[in-house]
Design a protein around this motif. Structure first.
Motif, PDB file in Angstrom:
ATOM      1  N   ASP A 557      73.057 -60.403  -5.318  1.00 54.29           N
ATOM      2  CA  ASP A 557      72.541 -59.045  -5.492  1.00 54.29           C
ATOM      3  C   ASP A 557      72.783 -58.505  -6.896  1.00 54.29           C
ATOM      4  O   ASP A 557      72.760 -57.292  -7.107  1.00 54.29           O
ATOM      5  CB  ASP A 557      73.199 -58.120  -4.473  1.00 54.29           C
ATOM      6  N   LEU A 558      73.010 -59.378  -7.856  1.00 56.66           N
ATOM      7  CA  LEU A 558      73.353 -58.920  -9.199  1.00 56.66           C
ATOM      8  C   LEU A 558      72.105 -58.620 -10.021  1.00 56.66           C
ATOM      9  O   LEU A 558      71.083 -59.309  -9.918  1.00 56.66           O
ATOM     10  CB  LEU A 558      74.191 -59.982  -9.918  1.00 56.66           C
ATOM     11  N   ASP A 559      72.205 -57.587 -10.855  1.00 58.73           N
ATOM     12  CA  ASP A 559      71.114 -57.187 -11.735  1.00 58.73           C
ATOM     13  C   ASP A 559      71.227 -57.807 -13.124  1.00 58.73           C
ATOM     14  O   ASP A 559      70.226 -57.930 -13.837  1.00 58.73           O
ATOM     15  CB  ASP A 559      71.087 -55.663 -11.878  1.00 58.73           C
ATOM     16  N   TRP A 560      72.442 -58.157 -13.523  1.00 54.93           N
ATOM     17  CA  TRP A 560      72.637 -58.704 -14.862  1.00 54.93           C
ATOM     18  C   TRP A 560      73.933 -59.503 -14.933  1.00 54.93           C
ATOM     19  O   TRP A 560      74.842 -59.326 -14.133  1.00 54.93           O
ATOM     20  CB  TRP A 560      72.657 -57.602 -15.925  1.00 54.93           C
ATOM     21  N   LEU A 561      73.984 -60.393 -15.903  1.00 62.08           N
ATOM     22  CA  LEU A 561      75.219 -61.044 -16.323  1.00 62.08           C
ATOM     23  C   LEU A 561      75.537 -60.553 -17.724  1.00 62.08           C
ATOM     24  O   LEU A 561      74.636 -60.268 -18.517  1.00 62.08           O
ATOM     25  CB  LEU A 561      75.067 -62.562 -16.333  1.00 62.08           C
ATOM     26  N   GLY A 562      76.806 -60.442 -18.037  1.00 61.23           N
ATOM     27  CA  GLY A 562      77.180 -59.944 -19.355  1.00 61.23           C
ATOM     28  C   GLY A 562      78.440 -60.607 -19.864  1.00 61.23           C
ATOM     29  O   GLY A 562      79.157 -61.298 -19.130  1.00 61.23           O
ATOM     30  N   VAL A 563      78.716 -60.382 -21.130  1.00 64.54           N
ATOM     31  CA  VAL A 563      79.919 -60.925 -21.751  1.00 64.54           C
ATOM     32  C   VAL A 563      80.276 -60.068 -22.953  1.00 64.54           C
ATOM     33  O   VAL A 563      79.394 -59.482 -23.600  1.00 64.54           O
ATOM     34  CB  VAL A 563      79.694 -62.402 -22.181  1.00 64.54           C
ATOM     35  N   GLY A 564      81.561 -59.954 -23.216  1.00 60.74           N
ATOM     36  CA  GLY A 564      82.037 -59.284 -24.417  1.00 60.74           C
ATOM     37  C   GLY A 564      83.142 -60.119 -25.028  1.00 60.74           C
ATOM     38  O   GLY A 564      84.042 -60.578 -24.324  1.00 60.74           O
ATOM     39  N   TYR A 565      83.106 -60.325 -26.347  1.00 63.10           N
ATOM     40  CA  TYR A 565      84.079 -61.213 -26.982  1.00 63.10           C
ATOM     41  C   TYR A 565      84.090 -60.953 -28.483  1.00 63.10           C
ATOM     42  O   TYR A 565      83.230 -60.263 -29.033  1.00 63.10           O
ATOM     43  CB  TYR A 565      83.715 -62.683 -26.717  1.00 63.10           C
ATOM     44  N   GLY A 566      85.071 -61.534 -29.172  1.00 61.27           N
ATOM     45  CA  GLY A 566      85.152 -61.438 -30.620  1.00 61.27           C
ATOM     46  C   GLY A 566      84.090 -62.317 -31.258  1.00 61.27           C
ATOM     47  O   GLY A 566      84.093 -63.542 -31.079  1.00 61.27           O
ATOM     48  N   ALA A 567      83.181 -61.716 -32.006  1.00 63.35           N
ATOM     49  CA  ALA A 567      82.008 -62.436 -32.508  1.00 63.35           C
ATOM     50  C   ALA A 567      82.356 -63.386 -33.644  1.00 63.35           C
ATOM     51  O   ALA A 567      82.974 -62.993 -34.635  1.00 63.35           O
ATOM     52  CB  ALA A 567      80.952 -61.437 -32.971  1.00 63.35           C
ATOM     53  N   THR A 568      81.960 -64.633 -33.479  1.00 64.42           N
ATOM     54  CA  THR A 568      81.922 -65.621 -34.558  1.00 64.42           C
ATOM     55  C   THR A 568      80.528 -66.240 -34.527  1.00 64.42           C
ATOM     56  O   THR A 568      79.861 -66.205 -33.481  1.00 64.42           O
ATOM     57  CB  THR A 568      82.971 -66.730 -34.374  1.00 64.42           C
ATOM     58  N   PRO A 569      80.061 -66.801 -35.625  1.00 62.86           N
ATOM     59  CA  PRO A 569      78.706 -67.387 -35.606  1.00 62.86           C
ATOM     60  C   PRO A 569      78.529 -68.432 -34.512  1.00 62.86           C
ATOM     61  O   PRO A 569      77.487 -68.479 -33.857  1.00 62.86           O
ATOM     62  CB  PRO A 569      78.573 -68.004 -37.002  1.00 62.86           C
TER      63      PRO A 569
END
Length: 755
Positions: A557-569
């Motif tokens: 029943d999920l509408d989205w998947l997401g992630v948050g993290y320290g950005a590196t290329p």
């Protein structure tokens, strides 16, 4: 009382520790403990109580301040588990008990305890879940370990029955040998640290670490000292710092906080006194600066503390650098310390504060690429109690501190085609000890702040699910998902008004910071952690696991998947490859990762699409402005990667005079500085256009640094390797020329020059 006296007597004879569980009504247990001081011969000053009140004569500390006991030693430590059984606190207080000492746990009746909610459960019940949704698997497992491990007595205070007496009847221990100065490493001249420094070492391990740290006397050296907590690594570093300062060296010490380095400074001051070296401090109780040579009239050395960010600038050009608790320092900063003449990294493995082997995994590649010679030392022998101490063995198992991934040889043949996907039910994890250890061991490897609390979270938190790839029943890749969103209208309104909501990082951010009132309405899942065994990386296993997770999410029943993290290329590229698109980039560096945090979404439903599209449009509108201001110092390769990961492109419709500016730049008839806006818009259009790839990485970096981040010409030229600002200007003109071939030399709509 007889049980406690017997435990204490055996603990003192073996220099080990023992544990006593008083299970039952809290008031009866407190009464029992009150009589232990005289029975055991323990002074109140040698004991501490951790709980919600102050029922005993000894020092009392609340649950939230239990970490203040770290660095102290206790003959008797009483932890009241009735109000809050928190794994981090349990680990912290257990580590303070000295050899010969007693750990006392006050618990509800053991049969009932797993089902009794407490204050820690409330932290696991993140909205929209309630505390009734939190399970008691961690406590159930804890009870099993208390009943199974040696050296732990269990007494029912309600009936007086002794379930276990906890006695182990150990054989006498042979005396150990202390490493002498003659055993230590020496330099080419045959010199070494003073013998008194080795006499100050409490174990052979610590002396061997000090011998390794002697390498710091030479330039071009890196020394790595790793240990479990309580092995004396910081003390060894303090002894080395004192010896270096005695020789006139300027030693810069850094750590996540001064508290982490306090023991280093204390040991350094003690050794300087023993060596009869005159010194002065800025603060006798908590010195942040120790200068040698005081009163001699001669130039001496120095030991000084700075925070990691400040230390990375090498203030006043130190001769040597010591980084204590390196696992808790961002890799970006650790890399900068390799520019020091010589540097030592000391770090805790599986510490109670959560520093794991992430230091080894993420930093070793950078270390291997440096020009420094590397010396490594491992400390295994405890300082305050005997090896194989029963309480340590129990705590390591109970808190997941002994967890580790499978051996590399077992999983070496794993590929995306040969592994199997499995959603791991928490009940299965508690039933399969080896599986639980492998899962948590991989998570510890991947993240330097994996804590005992996380061990309980993956077993009991109602919003967490565990997903893994297995090769012949061994875990090769694992991910934790946290269900987020689905918040009530009232809670969404409060979050919009500034109230924080636990366990909902993405809805909270999009609502409170980006002012989206509807962000918490849809339901998603955030990938909290993902880890792949180091022996099988770069084979596509992480992507295979994310594909399985997407299929699992789409079927639910999920509408989205997401992630948050320290950005590196590299990381941004990985997540983009797996279908995630950037919708936010933090303007300040994350304290833990040392990087700017990026948030990415992968929509799964119409509601998820609306959320994604809304924030993609807003991100495209605000990113150029933040790059020119708060993010003007962002690594251009990170900016390139983030721009490429946005699922959309900004409108690009310059006015006629702006086209003339663009077309005049390549031949020099137009000047960028007089009208930068059309070039900035053209550059941003190209960098976000995933269908076009007509520039070199160097040209793209030039676009980012000059047109988006508005850095001065001289600075851009120097950073990107152009011989002069004029050469850099010509390179920008050539870059614009290439972009005009892609976007600008065709039919254009008629537009007024002034409209």
């Amino acid at each position: 009382m007889e049980t406690a006296v017997g435990l204490r007597r055996e603990a003192a004879r073996t220099d080990e520790r023992r544990a006593l569980v008083l299970a039952g009504e809290r008031e009866r247990a407190i009464e029992r403990v009150g009589g232990l001081f005289d029975a055991l011969g323990v002074e109140p000053a040698e004991a501490a109580f951790v709980g919600p009140d102050d029922p005993l004569e000894c020092r009392s500390v609340g649950y939230a301040r239990a970490d203040r006991l770290m660095g102290t030693t206790q003959e008797l430590l009483v932890y009241d588990c009735h109000g809050r059984c928190e794994p981090n606190v349990l680990g912290q207080v257990t580590g303070t008990v000295d050899g010969g000492g007693l750990l006392v746990l006050l618990t509800p009746p053991l049969e009932e305890w797993p089902d009794r909610c407490d204050g820690f459960d409330e932290t696991l019940a993140v909205p929209p879940f309630g505390v009734q949704d939190v399970t008691g698997r961690f406590r159930g497992r804890l009870v099993e370990t208390l009943r199974a491990h040696r050296g732990i007595a269990v007494v029912d205070v309600d009936t007086g029955a002794v379930e276990r007496d906890g006695l182990t009847d150990p054989a006498p221990r042979p005396a150990g040998r202390r490493l002498s100065q003659q055993d230590s490493d020496t330099d080419a001249a045959g010199e070494s640290f003073a013998s008194v420094a080795y006499e100050a070492c409490l174990t052979d391990d610590q002396a061997e670490a000090l011998a390794g740290l002697e390498r710091l006397r030479e330039a071009g050296q890196t020394v790595v000292v790793e240990a479990h907590r309580g092995r004396g690594k910081s003390s060894a570093a303090g002894l080395a710092a004192a010896c270096l300062a005695k020789e006139g060296q300027d030693v810069l010490v850094t750590a996540p906080g001064y508290r982490n380095a306090a023991e280093l400074f204390e040991r350094a001051a003690e050794l300087l006194e023993r060596m009869a070296v005159g010194y002065s401090t800025d603060n006798p109780d908590s010195p942040r600066r120790i200068e040698t040579g005081a009163g001699t009239g001669q130039e001496g050395g120095c030991i000084r503390f700075r925070t990691p960010t400040a230390a990375a600038e090498f203030p006043d050009d130190p001769d040597r650098v010591i980084v204590d608790e390196a696992a808790a320092v961002p890799v970006r900063l650790l890399e900068s310390f390799l520019e020091a003449p010589s540097v030592a990294f000391t770090t805790t493995i599986h510490g109670y504060e959560g520093a794991g082997r992430g230091f080894s995994v993420r930093f070793r590649d950078r270390l291997a690429e440096s020009d420094h010679a590397v010396t490594e030392r491992w400390l295994s022998t405890p300082i305050r109690y005997a090896p194989a101490d029963p309480v340590e063995v129990w705590s390591f198992r109970a808190l997941g501190l002994n967890a580790g991934p499978p051996h590399a040889q077992v999983v070496d043949g794993a590929t995306p085609e040969t592994v199997t996907y499995r959603k791991l039910d928490p009940s299965a994890l508690t039933a399969e000890e080896s599986l639980l250890r492998e899962v948590f061991g991989l998570l510890v490897l991947a993240h330097y702040r994996t804590e005992p609390n996380d061990f309980a979270r993956l077993l009991d938190a109602p919003n967490i699910s565990v997903h893994a790839l297995l090769a012949e029943d061994h875990v090769v890749s694992v991910a934790l998902l946290a269900r987020e969103g689905g918040l009530s209208a009232d809670l969404r309104s409060r979050v919009y008004g500034g109230e924080r909501v636990r366990g909902n990082l993405i809805p909270d951010l999009l609502t409170s910071q980006l002012r989206d009132k509807a962000a918490g309405e849809s339901v998603g899942a955030r990938v909290v952690r993902i880890a792949t065994h180091s022996a099988v990386r770069e084979r596509g296993l992480g992507s295979r696991l994310l594909a399985e997770i997407a299929a699992y999410a789409e079927a639910g029943d999920l509408d989205w998947l997401g992630v948050g993290y320290g950005a590196t290329p590299e990381l941004v590229s990985f997540w983009r490859h797996n279908g995630y698109r950037a919708v936010h980039l933090g303007v300040s560096r994350n304290e833990r990762s040392g990087e700017h945090s990026v948030v990415m979404l992968r929509p799964l439903s119409p509601a998820g699409e609306r959320l994604h599209d809304r924030h993609t449009e807003w991100f495209l509108r605000r990113l150029p402005g933040t790059l020119a201001n708060a993010l003007s110092g962002l690594d251009p390769d990170v900016a390139r990667a983030v721009c490429r990961s946005i699922d959309g492109t900004p409108a690009f419709a310059p006015r006629e005079w702006e086209w003339r500016i663009l077309e005049g730049l390549p031949d020099g008839t137009a000047v960028y500085d007089t009208a930068p806006r059309p070039v900035t818009r053209l550059a941003f259009r190209y960098l976000t256009d995933g269908s076009v790839d007509c520039l070199t990485p160097q040209q793209e970096r030039l676009l980012v640094r000059k047109t988006l981040q508005a850095r001065p010409w001289d600075e851009v030229a120097d950073e990107l390797g152009y011989v002069s600002a004029s050469t850099c200007m010509r390179a920008l003109g050539e870059t614009v020329d290439a972009l005009l071939s892609q976007y600008g030399r065709g039919e254009r709509p008629e537009r007024s020059d002034t409209g």
